[in-house]
Design a protein around this motif. Structure first.
Motif, PDB file in Angstrom:
ATOM      1  N   GLU A   1      -8.206   0.112  -5.328  1.00  0.00           N
ATOM      2  CA  GLU A   1      -7.317   0.013  -3.832  1.00  0.00           C
ATOM      3  C   GLU A   1      -6.636   0.574  -3.347  1.00  0.00           C
ATOM      4  O   GLU A   1      -7.146   1.535  -2.021  1.00  0.00           O
ATOM      5  CB  GLU A   1      -6.125  -1.029  -3.897  1.00  0.00           C
ATOM      6  CG  GLU A   1      -7.063  -2.584  -4.365  1.00  0.00           C
ATOM      7  CD  GLU A   1      -4.908  -3.240  -4.752  1.00  0.00           C
ATOM      8  OE1 GLU A   1      -5.674  -4.887  -4.625  1.00  0.00           O
ATOM      9  OE2 GLU A   1      -4.103  -2.936  -4.853  1.00  0.00           O
ATOM     10  N   LEU A   2      -6.184   1.737  -3.818  1.00  0.00           N
ATOM     11  CA  LEU A   2      -5.740   3.565  -3.287  1.00  0.00           C
ATOM     12  C   LEU A   2      -6.791   3.986  -3.108  1.00  0.00           C
ATOM     13  O   LEU A   2      -6.534   4.482  -1.606  1.00  0.00           O
ATOM     14  CB  LEU A   2      -4.980   3.660  -4.066  1.00  0.00           C
ATOM     15  CG  LEU A   2      -3.590   3.462  -3.482  1.00  0.00           C
ATOM     16  CD1 LEU A   2      -2.369   3.756  -5.414  1.00  0.00           C
ATOM     17  CD2 LEU A   2      -2.560   3.136  -2.688  1.00  0.00           C
ATOM     18  N   GLY A   3      -8.117   4.378  -3.137  1.00  0.00           N
ATOM     19  CA  GLY A   3      -8.876   4.315  -2.492  1.00  0.00           C
ATOM     20  C   GLY A   3      -9.554   4.016  -1.026  1.00  0.00           C
ATOM     21  O   GLY A   3      -9.998   4.965  -0.323  1.00  0.00           O
ATOM     22  N   ALA A   4      -9.244   2.797  -1.437  1.00  0.00           N
ATOM     23  CA  ALA A   4      -9.566   2.184   0.139  1.00  0.00           C
ATOM     24  C   ALA A   4      -8.194   2.097   1.217  1.00  0.00           C
ATOM     25  O   ALA A   4      -7.936   1.602   2.426  1.00  0.00           O
ATOM     26  CB  ALA A   4      -9.803   0.699  -0.306  1.00  0.00           C
ATOM     27  N   PHE A   5      -7.480   3.658   0.793  1.00  0.00           N
ATOM     28  CA  PHE A   5      -6.664   3.372   2.081  1.00  0.00           C
ATOM     29  C   PHE A   5      -6.090   3.982   3.253  1.00  0.00           C
ATOM     30  O   PHE A   5      -5.747   3.169   4.515  1.00  0.00           O
ATOM     31  CB  PHE A   5      -5.676   4.669   1.162  1.00  0.00           C
ATOM     32  CG  PHE A   5      -3.976   4.432   1.718  1.00  0.00           C
ATOM     33  CD1 PHE A   5      -2.865   4.203   1.149  1.00  0.00           C
ATOM     34  CD2 PHE A   5      -3.252   5.567   2.712  1.00  0.00           C
ATOM     35  CE1 PHE A   5      -1.643   3.963   1.599  1.00  0.00           C
ATOM     36  CE2 PHE A   5      -2.293   5.728   2.760  1.00  0.00           C
ATOM     37  CZ  PHE A   5      -1.536   4.764   2.727  1.00  0.00           C
TER      38      PHE A   5
ATOM     39  N   LYS B   1       2.741   1.860  -3.473  1.00  0.00           N
ATOM     40  CA  LYS B   1       1.403   2.245  -4.070  1.00  0.00           C
ATOM     41  C   LYS B   1       1.516   3.652  -4.207  1.00  0.00           C
ATOM     42  O   LYS B   1       1.403   4.381  -5.149  1.00  0.00           O
ATOM     43  CB  LYS B   1       0.729   1.338  -4.973  1.00  0.00           C
ATOM     44  CG  LYS B   1      -0.127  -0.207  -4.994  1.00  0.00           C
ATOM     45  CD  LYS B   1      -1.098  -0.936  -4.570  1.00  0.00           C
ATOM     46  CE  LYS B   1      -0.331  -2.219  -5.375  1.00  0.00           C
ATOM     47  NZ  LYS B   1      -1.984  -3.170  -5.461  1.00  0.00           N
TER      48      LYS B   1
ATOM     49  N   VAL C   1      -7.654  10.398  -1.054  1.00  0.00           N
ATOM     50  CA  VAL C   1      -8.284   9.426  -0.864  1.00  0.00           C
ATOM     51  C   VAL C   1      -7.705   8.719   0.653  1.00  0.00           C
ATOM     52  O   VAL C   1      -7.477   7.729   1.357  1.00  0.00           O
ATOM     53  CB  VAL C   1      -7.643   8.141  -1.377  1.00  0.00           C
ATOM     54  CG1 VAL C   1      -8.236   8.579  -2.608  1.00  0.00           C
ATOM     55  CG2 VAL C   1      -6.205   8.130  -1.593  1.00  0.00           C
TER      56      VAL C   1
ATOM     57  N   ARG D   1      -9.528   0.107   4.732  1.00  0.00           N
ATOM     58  CA  ARG D   1      -8.090  -0.471   4.156  1.00  0.00           C
ATOM     59  C   ARG D   1      -8.312  -2.047   4.422  1.00  0.00           C
ATOM     60  O   ARG D   1      -8.977  -3.360   3.927  1.00  0.00           O
ATOM     61  CB  ARG D   1      -7.178  -0.919   4.328  1.00  0.00           C
ATOM     62  CG  ARG D   1      -6.263  -0.758   3.998  1.00  0.00           C
ATOM     63  CD  ARG D   1      -4.784  -1.333   3.813  1.00  0.00           C
ATOM     64  NE  ARG D   1      -4.536   0.996   3.991  1.00  0.00           N
ATOM     65  CZ  ARG D   1      -3.297   0.857   4.270  1.00  0.00           C
ATOM     66  NH1 ARG D   1      -1.952   0.270   4.840  1.00  0.00           N
ATOM     67  NH2 ARG D   1      -2.814   2.302   4.803  1.00  0.00           N
TER      68      ARG D   1
ATOM     69  N   ARG E   1     -13.020   4.943  -7.333  1.00  0.00           N
ATOM     70  CA  ARG E   1     -12.606   5.394  -6.644  1.00  0.00           C
ATOM     71  C   ARG E   1     -12.767   5.873  -4.769  1.00  0.00           C
ATOM     72  O   ARG E   1     -12.363   5.564  -3.820  1.00  0.00           O
ATOM     73  CB  ARG E   1     -11.241   5.817  -6.967  1.00  0.00           C
ATOM     74  CG  ARG E   1     -10.131   6.200  -5.777  1.00  0.00           C
ATOM     75  CD  ARG E   1      -9.158   7.203  -6.668  1.00  0.00           C
ATOM     76  NE  ARG E   1      -9.735   8.452  -6.826  1.00  0.00           N
ATOM     77  CZ  ARG E   1      -8.781   9.184  -7.614  1.00  0.00           C
ATOM     78  NH1 ARG E   1      -7.886   8.684  -7.757  1.00  0.00           N
ATOM     79  NH2 ARG E   1      -8.938  10.526  -7.971  1.00  0.00           N
TER      80      ARG E   1
ATOM     81  N   TYR F   1       0.715  -0.690   0.291  1.00  0.00           N
ATOM     82  CA  TYR F   1      -0.199  -0.049   0.142  1.00  0.00           C
ATOM     83  C   TYR F   1       0.715   1.398  -0.106  1.00  0.00           C
ATOM     84  O   TYR F   1       0.869   2.063  -0.507  1.00  0.00           O
ATOM     85  CB  TYR F   1      -0.927  -0.010   1.495  1.00  0.00           C
ATOM     86  CG  TYR F   1      -2.118  -0.205   0.729  1.00  0.00           C
ATOM     87  CD1 TYR F   1      -3.353   0.698   0.071  1.00  0.00           C
ATOM     88  CD2 TYR F   1      -3.110  -2.151   1.591  1.00  0.00           C
ATOM     89  CE1 TYR F   1      -4.320  -0.147   0.333  1.00  0.00           C
ATOM     90  CE2 TYR F   1      -4.104  -1.144   0.783  1.00  0.00           C
ATOM     91  CZ  TYR F   1      -4.771  -1.271   0.285  1.00  0.00           C
ATOM     92  OH  TYR F   1      -5.934  -1.232  -0.332  1.00  0.00           O
TER      93      TYR F   1
ATOM     94  N   ILE G   1      -4.524   9.841   2.207  1.00  0.00           N
ATOM     95  CA  ILE G   1      -2.911   9.585   1.817  1.00  0.00           C
ATOM     96  C   ILE G   1      -2.207  10.710   2.565  1.00  0.00           C
ATOM     97  O   ILE G   1      -2.774  11.881   1.670  1.00  0.00           O
ATOM     98  CB  ILE G   1      -2.377   9.019   0.464  1.00  0.00           C
ATOM     99  CG1 ILE G   1      -3.004   8.042   0.471  1.00  0.00           C
ATOM    100  CG2 ILE G   1      -0.681   8.764   0.150  1.00  0.00           C
ATOM    101  CD1 ILE G   1      -2.463   7.766  -1.355  1.00  0.00           C
TER     102      ILE G   1
ATOM    103  N   GLU H   1      -5.495  -1.016  -8.969  1.00  0.00           N
ATOM    104  CA  GLU H   1      -4.727  -0.250  -8.137  1.00  0.00           C
ATOM    105  C   GLU H   1      -4.796   1.143  -7.727  1.00  0.00           C
ATOM    106  O   GLU H   1      -5.252   1.498  -6.686  1.00  0.00           O
ATOM    107  CB  GLU H   1      -3.290  -0.407  -8.924  1.00  0.00           C
ATOM    108  CG  GLU H   1      -2.177  -1.441  -8.824  1.00  0.00           C
ATOM    109  CD  GLU H   1      -1.392  -1.086  -9.738  1.00  0.00           C
ATOM    110  OE1 GLU H   1       0.049  -0.896  -9.008  1.00  0.00           O
ATOM    111  OE2 GLU H   1      -0.783  -0.742 -10.524  1.00  0.00           O
TER     112      GLU H   1
END
Ligand code: ATP
Ligand code: MG
Lengths: 291, 235
Positions: free
Chosen positions: B98-102, A168, A183, B107, B147, A165, A185, B95
């Motif tokens: 997936e990053l939407g669920a960071f 990425k 999102v 997660r 996302r 994760y 980050i 990907e």
């Protein structure tokens, strides 16, 4: 024919080191849009730290990898949080960050002169002079070890960037930082982490270098330029691009001695650089950003 | 659920939002409509935390958002489908999702959410391993909505989701908005230039002009309003 095999083997082995030092520079540029001139200082510093750990504490250079990478990771994070974070990025602020990071490199270099004098140093271990045969050619154990460690480091980095994760997230920040905030980050943290990883790779490159070449406080300059050549050749796209760029540079340098006097070897990379910039401004192997 | 209270937003010295207030209640679909450059995107960016207001307040579930860093707002349940999709073009559709669920909360449920998004947009499942940058405009919009859904939001904001899409896809986007509200219980703030369609799918609407709310009210009333009809619907 034997000469060709010998050159092929030595280029291949050298390419590993080139790829490690270039990836450190490329990763930081790809994510932060900052050309880290202090990378030269990281390489030089990594060599000296390895030398000190070996000379004073008797730690084998290859066993000190975690220490050296850890130290430069921390140094990179601190440098980011204390300085780089405040610099303007990208095309507009490129000049300022270039100058400041150049200043950091000068400071590191002068510190090394004060601490260690300007004499050439080398890390010599019990196995430094041992060789082994590869494809019928005799090569030093150290060169093979450097290559294997470089492959492991690049493989691990590739795995990290494509399978985790956090890895990425680093690639995503390179491609669109605002979307990363959306999102969840923490983009600032990713920048610090990236600067740390890039610096750790610089430190590792210095460590590897110290086992096969002599070095002094001015070392790192040529390596920085070579890293730059590899990044331009290979693009910022991926570990594979960087590896290809490193191979091209290493082969071009090694084979140039068949036709050029040896004092011109160092210029080969820059000739290559100019040719590529003119013919393919995006790099030989594409310009995808950490795809 | 969301209260925007008298905010002013600047780009450098240029003011874009002049004392704008707006409210979205839990379970509502609210639309913010207006023409180019009116300040719709800026308003949503202020809520998402990408551009901080110089004064005023933004509250989510009663708590001020201004001290909460942008990357923690997703964790609270706020998601934005940005104007122009803003995907990570060199990463695969999977990907991107997936990053939407960071975030921490999302997660743990990434597989479950992926399944939900893929069944909502079967096209994304077919394209899962393709680079997001190589998708068509409509597919990119699905990916951007997917996302945002991956973060398990309670408030979902859309910034001109129908922009640049063919009519059939526009209909699909509005149908998705309706579905997410009616079947998934999401609260929605929808920014649009397509005034008629937006008002038709919303409970209430706000009309924004040069950074200020010009008119507000239930959608039905706005659709009947003479000035709006002549200014925006060409009637
Ligand atoms: N990055 C920026 N820098 C400077 N000014 C900006 C920036 N983004 C927007 N603006 C200005 O702020 C005002 C509001 O812009 P905004 O993008 O919020 O409008 P909008 O309603 O979303 O328009 P559109 O329908 O075209 O997307 C405009 O006057 C615009 O020129
Ligand atoms: Mg807009």
């Amino acid at each position: 024919m034997e000469e060709v095999t010998r050159l092929t083997v030595s280029s291949l082995l050298l390419a590993g080191l080139y790829a490690v030092m270039a990836y450190g520079l490329g990763l930081i540029y790809g994510v932060l849009r900052v050309v880290n001139l202090a990378h030269a200082g990281m390489i030089m510093g990594g060599a000296y730290l390895t030398w000190v750990l070996h000379g004073r504490l008797g730690i084998d250079p290859y066993l000190s990898i975690p220490v050296v990478m850890g130290a430069f990771f921390v140094f990179g994070v601190v440098l980011y949080k204390g300085l780089v974070r405040f610099l303007p990025r990208g095309a507009a602020g490129g000049g300022q960050s270039l100058l400041l990071l150049f200043g950091v490199w000068l400071l590191m270099r002068n510190a090394a002169y004060l601490l260690f004098s300007g004499n050439d140093q080398a890390v010599r271990t019990g196995y430094s002079t041992q060789g082994l045969r590869l494809l019928g050619v005799s090569v030093s154990v150290n060169r093979v070890a450097v290559f294997v460690i470089a492959l492991i480091a690049l493989g691990a980095l590739h795995f990290f960037l494509t399978r985790t994760y956090l890895g990425k997230a680093i690639r995503a920040v390179a491609q669109n930082p605002d979307s990363c905030l959306l999102v969840g980050i923490d983009v600032e943290r990713v920048y610090a982490l990236t600067f740390g990883i890039g610096s750790a790779l610089g430190g590792l490159a210095g460590l590897l270098l110290s086992t096969i070449f002599a070095f002094n406080p001015s070392s790192g300059a040529v390596e920085l330029l070579k890293s730059f050549v590899v990044v331009v050749l290979g693009g910022l796209g991926s570990v594979v691009g960087i590896a290809l760029g490193a191979l091209v540079l290493a082969f071009a340098e090694s084979f140039s001695i068949l036709v050029l006097p040896s004092f011109l070897t160092a210029a080969v990379g820059f000739v290559l650089l100019v040719i590529v910039l003119v013919l393919r401004p995006g790099g030989l192997f594409g310009q995808r950003v950490l795809g | 659920m969301l209260e925007i209270d008298d905010i002013e937003v600047y780009y450098g010295d240029a003011q874009a939002i002049f004392g704008l207030s707006l409210e979205v209640g839990e379970g509502e679909v609210v639309t913010l409509v207006g023409s180019n450059g009116a300040g719709k995107t800026t308003t949503l960016r202020a809520v998402a935390g990408i551009r901080a207001p110089r004064s005023g307040d933004i509250r989510f579930e009663g708590e001020s958002l201004l001290k909460i860093p942008p990357h923690e707002r997703a964790e609270r349940g706020i998601a934005l489908v940005p104007e122009g999709r803003e995907l990570w073009p060199q990463m695969s559709v999977r990907e991107n999702l997936e990053l939407g669920a960071f975030g921490k909360r999302a997660r743990g449920r990434v597989e479950e959410s992926l399944g939900q998004v893929m069944s909502l947009f079967p096209r994304l499942e077919e394209r899962a391993d393709q680079l997001a940058g190589s998708l068509s405009g409509g597919e990119q919009q699905m990916c951007a909505i997917g996302r945002a859904l991956m973060s398990k939001p309670r408030l979902l904001m859309f910034d001109e989701p129908s922009l640049g899409l063919a009519p059939i896809l526009v209909r699909q986007v509005f149908e998705t908005v309706r579905h997410l509200h009616a079947d998934e219980g999401l609260t929605i703030l929808l920014v649009e230039q397509n005034l008629r369609k937006a008002l038709e799918s919303a409970d209430r609407g706000y009309v924004i002009e040069t950074g200020r709310i010009k008119t507000e009210g239930p959608s039905k009333e706005l659709l009947q309003d003479e000035t709006i009809r002549s200014a925006y619907l060409g009637i």
